[in-house]
Design an enzyme around this catalytic site. Structure first.
Site, PDB file in Angstrom:
ATOM      1  N   ASN A   9      30.142 -20.988 -20.586  1.00  0.00           N
ATOM      2  CA  ASN A   9      29.606 -20.641 -21.901  1.00  0.00           C
ATOM      3  C   ASN A   9      28.584 -19.538 -21.673  1.00  0.00           C
ATOM      4  OD1 ASN A   9      28.426 -20.452 -24.386  1.00  0.00           O
ATOM      5  ND2 ASN A   9      27.488 -22.499 -24.373  1.00  0.00           N
ATOM      6  N   LYS A  11      27.098 -17.762 -23.752  1.00  0.00           N
ATOM      7  CA  LYS A  11      26.091 -17.635 -24.825  1.00  0.00           C
ATOM      8  C   LYS A  11      25.951 -16.151 -25.197  1.00  0.00           C
ATOM      9  CE  LYS A  11      24.160 -21.930 -23.249  1.00  0.00           C
ATOM     10  NZ  LYS A  11      23.022 -22.824 -23.146  1.00  0.00           N
ATOM     11  N   HIS A  95      27.954 -26.525 -30.965  1.00  0.00           N
ATOM     12  CA  HIS A  95      26.947 -26.489 -29.891  1.00  0.00           C
ATOM     13  C   HIS A  95      25.561 -26.695 -30.507  1.00  0.00           C
ATOM     14  CE1 HIS A  95      24.402 -25.156 -26.636  1.00  0.00           C
ATOM     15  NE2 HIS A  95      25.449 -25.250 -25.826  1.00  0.00           N
ATOM     16  N   GLU A  97      22.762 -25.503 -29.895  1.00  0.00           N
ATOM     17  CA  GLU A  97      21.970 -24.293 -30.165  1.00  0.00           C
ATOM     18  C   GLU A  97      22.330 -23.710 -31.527  1.00  0.00           C
ATOM     19  OE1 GLU A  97      22.806 -22.061 -26.615  1.00  0.00           O
ATOM     20  OE2 GLU A  97      21.456 -23.321 -25.443  1.00  0.00           O
ATOM     21  N   GLU A 167      26.532 -33.102 -24.263  1.00  0.00           N
ATOM     22  CA  GLU A 167      25.464 -32.198 -23.878  1.00  0.00           C
ATOM     23  C   GLU A 167      24.133 -32.731 -24.375  1.00  0.00           C
ATOM     24  OE1 GLU A 167      27.464 -28.268 -22.938  1.00  0.00           O
ATOM     25  OE2 GLU A 167      26.221 -28.044 -24.713  1.00  0.00           O
ATOM     26  N   GLY A 173      19.702 -25.972 -20.445  1.00  0.00           N
ATOM     27  CA  GLY A 173      18.831 -24.859 -20.069  1.00  0.00           C
ATOM     28  C   GLY A 173      17.482 -25.280 -19.515  1.00  0.00           C
ATOM     29  N   SER A 212      22.528 -27.966 -17.627  1.00  0.00           N
ATOM     30  CA  SER A 212      21.951 -27.699 -16.312  1.00  0.00           C
ATOM     31  C   SER A 212      22.845 -28.106 -15.144  1.00  0.00           C
ATOM     32  CB  SER A 212      20.570 -28.366 -16.189  1.00  0.00           C
ATOM     33  OG  SER A 212      19.686 -27.798 -17.146  1.00  0.00           O
TER      34      SER A 212
HETATM   35  P1  PGA Z   1      23.110 -24.753 -19.317  1.00  0.00           P
HETATM   36  O1  PGA Z   1      23.875 -24.675 -20.720  1.00  0.00           O
HETATM   37  O2  PGA Z   1      24.161 -24.958 -18.252  1.00  0.00           O
HETATM   38  O3  PGA Z   1      22.407 -23.427 -19.185  1.00  0.00           O
HETATM   39  O4  PGA Z   1      22.170 -25.901 -19.403  1.00  0.00           O
HETATM   40  C1  PGA Z   1      24.907 -25.552 -21.013  1.00  0.00           C
HETATM   41  C2  PGA Z   1      25.374 -25.345 -22.430  1.00  0.00           C
HETATM   42  O5  PGA Z   1      24.542 -25.113 -23.308  1.00  0.00           O
HETATM   43  O6  PGA Z   1      26.576 -25.380 -22.719  1.00  0.00           O
END
Ligand code: PGA
Length: 250
Positions: A9, A11, A95, A97, A167, A173, A212
């Site tokens: 991903n 982003k 997601h 976010e 998640e 993150g 993460s």
């Molecule tokens: P991350 O993001 O691996 O940077 O924690 C995962 C995600 O948001 O899909």
């Protein structure tokens, strides 16, 4: 036996030049993986670039969001059939976010899931709790409510061959991944919820873990029976680290 799936991903990262380098490195380093599926979800403008670079490789591509509607006067939206035009096979839905920053409702997310299915895209439906919810011990309740948004209106059969990504918001993150046991316990709960209604759909459903993931913690996470791979943010921007994660699942 479910094949493992590892999804990058990206982003809102990248540009034409850096994407080219990263995809070239992905192609070089991931072409030998035969026992695991790999996909990369890029920002919309780079779907054409992903298509032209990945079309004859073992790496699939997709988007990070899409419209709940098929077509129409929806300024700024991108439909499932537009994604299909660029060869996309996967799409991330709901997601956290997006769900928090753009106030996506459970109903919207359920409609997007169905749009994806109808157009032959594999939805990667994200669920997960906040830190406050985990500390209050209500994480299963939160996740089952998120699943119910789809289960109550569309039933359990729509989960056949779909992907759910667990998640936990506190792990995204932050560098603080869930432990293998924490993730497995939630994955088992998710699969169990669907199995109560449709055992075959539950068995074919891939449940990814996201938050993460790195090449080190992937070893414990991917060894869990209900963890079918990962949704990878930060580490997917580094070909070496992404390859390391894919290698664990291969
Ligand atoms: P991350 O993001 O691996 O940077 O924690 C995962 C995600 O948001 O899909």
């Amino acid at each position: 036996m479910r094949r493992k799936l590892v999804v990058a991903n990206w982003k809102m990262h990248g540009n034409l030049a850096s994407n080219q380098q990263l995809l070239e490195a992905y192609i070089k380093q991931l072409s030998s993986f035969k026992n695991t599926d790999v996909a990369v979800c890029v920002p919309y403008p780079y779907l054409a670039q992903a298509q032209s670079m990945l079309q004859h490789t073992n790496i699939a591509w997709g988007a990070q969001n899409m419209s709940k509607d098929a077509e129409g006067a929806f300024t700024g939206e991108v439909s499932a059939s537009m994604l299909r035009d660029f060869g996309a096979t996967h799409v991330i839905i709901g997601h956290s976010e997006r769900a928090t920053a753009y106030c996506e409702s459970d109903e919207n997310i359920a409609s997007k899931f169905m749009q994806a299915k109808t157009h032959g895209l594999t939805p990667i439906f994200c669920v997960g709790e906040t830190l406050i919810e985990r500390e209050a011990g209500v994480m299963q309740m939160v996740v089952s409510k998120q699943l119910e948004a789809i289960l109550n209106t569309h039933g359990a059969a729509v989960f056949a061959n779909a992907v759910v990504s667990y998640e936990p918001i506190w792990a995204i993150g932050t560098g603080l991944a869930a432990s293998g046991e924490q993730a497995q316990s939630m994955h088992e709960f998710i699969r169990g919820n669907i199995a109560k209604l449709d055992n075959a759909a539950a068995n074919s459903l891939k449940i990814l873990y996201g938050g993460s993931v790195n090449p080190q913690n992937a070893v414990q996470l991917f060894a869990m029976p209900d963890i079918d791979g990962g949704l990878i943010g930060r580490c997917s921007l580094n070909a070496q680290e992404f390859e390391g994660i894919c290698r664990v699942s291969a």
